[in-house]
Scaffold this motif. Sequence first.
Motif, mmCIF file in Angstrom:
data_model
loop_
_atom_site.group_PDB
_atom_site.id
_atom_site.type_symbol
_atom_site.label_atom_id
_atom_site.label_comp_id
_atom_site.label_asym_id
_atom_site.label_seq_id
_atom_site.Cartn_x
_atom_site.Cartn_y
_atom_site.Cartn_z
ATOM 1 N N LEU A 131 0.830 -1.207 0.000
ATOM 2 C CA LEU A 131 0.000 0.000 0.000
ATOM 3 C C LEU A 131 0.864 1.256 0.000
ATOM 4 N N PHE A 132 1.994 1.193 0.751
ATOM 5 C CA PHE A 132 2.888 2.365 0.766
ATOM 6 C C PHE A 132 3.454 2.614 -0.635
ATOM 7 N N ASN A 133 3.862 1.523 -1.309
ATOM 8 C CA ASN A 133 4.368 1.668 -2.683
ATOM 9 C C ASN A 133 3.303 2.288 -3.589
ATOM 10 N N LEU A 134 2.060 1.842 -3.417
ATOM 11 C CA LEU A 134 0.969 2.369 -4.247
ATOM 12 C C LEU A 134 0.730 3.857 -3.967
ATOM 13 N N VAL A 135 0.636 4.206 -2.680
ATOM 14 C CA VAL A 135 0.355 5.599 -2.309
ATOM 15 C C VAL A 135 1.522 6.502 -2.713
ATOM 16 N N ALA A 143 6.548 3.428 -18.085
ATOM 17 C CA ALA A 143 6.569 1.961 -17.938
ATOM 18 C C ALA A 143 7.168 1.565 -16.589
ATOM 19 N N TRP A 144 8.261 2.257 -16.199
ATOM 20 C CA TRP A 144 8.889 1.969 -14.905
ATOM 21 C C TRP A 144 7.946 2.316 -13.747
ATOM 22 N N ASP A 145 7.275 3.470 -13.883
ATOM 23 C CA ASP A 145 6.330 3.889 -12.831
ATOM 24 C C ASP A 145 5.190 2.884 -12.696
ATOM 25 N N VAL A 146 4.667 2.429 -13.850
ATOM 26 C CA VAL A 146 3.572 1.454 -13.824
ATOM 27 C C VAL A 146 4.066 0.135 -13.217
ATOM 28 N N GLY A 147 5.303 -0.252 -13.565
ATOM 29 C CA GLY A 147 5.904 -1.467 -13.004
ATOM 30 C C GLY A 147 6.000 -1.391 -11.487
ATOM 31 N N PHE A 148 6.390 -0.208 -10.993
ATOM 32 C CA PHE A 148 6.502 0.011 -9.545
ATOM 33 C C PHE A 148 5.129 -0.128 -8.879
ATOM 34 N N LEU A 149 4.104 0.475 -9.515
ATOM 35 C CA LEU A 149 2.744 0.394 -8.967
ATOM 36 C C LEU A 149 2.242 -1.051 -9.005
#
Lengths: 158, 82
Positions: A100-104, A126-132
Amino acid sequence: VKRVGALMSAALLLGVGLGGFLDGIVLHQILQWHNMLSSRVPPTDLVAMKYNMVWDGLFHAFTWIATATGIGALWRAGPRTDIPGATSIFVGSMLLGWGLFNLVEGFLDHQVLGLHHVHPGTDQLAWDVGFLTFGATLAMAGLTAVVAGHRKLAGRAS
Amino acid sequence: MPARTLSVVVLAGAIPGTVSTALACPRCYTSELVRRAVMGPGFFWQLLLLSLPFVVMGSIAVMIRRVGDGFAARTRSKRWRR
């Protein structure tokens, strides 16, 4: 009496980890009094600063391992055998918090505020979406474990 | 899925994910220089020096885990004798 050694050992590891984090966060990063290798490579230019930053990161990696080991040891030293599924609920909730912290953080800092990106450049989205996605996967895995733990708990109660 | 299996699976997923992110950091000029400097011939020696306090403390933690129970049991039995 049997678990005194395990309790002390777990607390010692947690002390190493939390103390190491305080050293790194306060003395290395906030006050910038020293870095991990600042006596060998004084951080007088950008490359030297980044060099020290890498070694500070490795120091933090060791403190993270000590903290994680300490948490595991603490849990093993005093397991909640009175609560069925307690380990699932505990580990699952930690994963849920991480995910959840990664998402927020990813949504607010990367997408809304644009403070930084995971890997700036042409493929940054793409990297940001991968992280989410990684955050969502962790959160889902955590939630699954928490639900499994609660089912065990409900099974024992009925 | 049992919690122990789950934690192993997550860790196995998290480590390659983190390492690949770190390796794929932006290829700016200073990063290239820093990477070359960090991964130079002294890397493993410096890593050993960095890890030394953690190895010492880890060994003490293992020792306390083994000795601590016996110490606590001895203290308790002394109290009982009084």
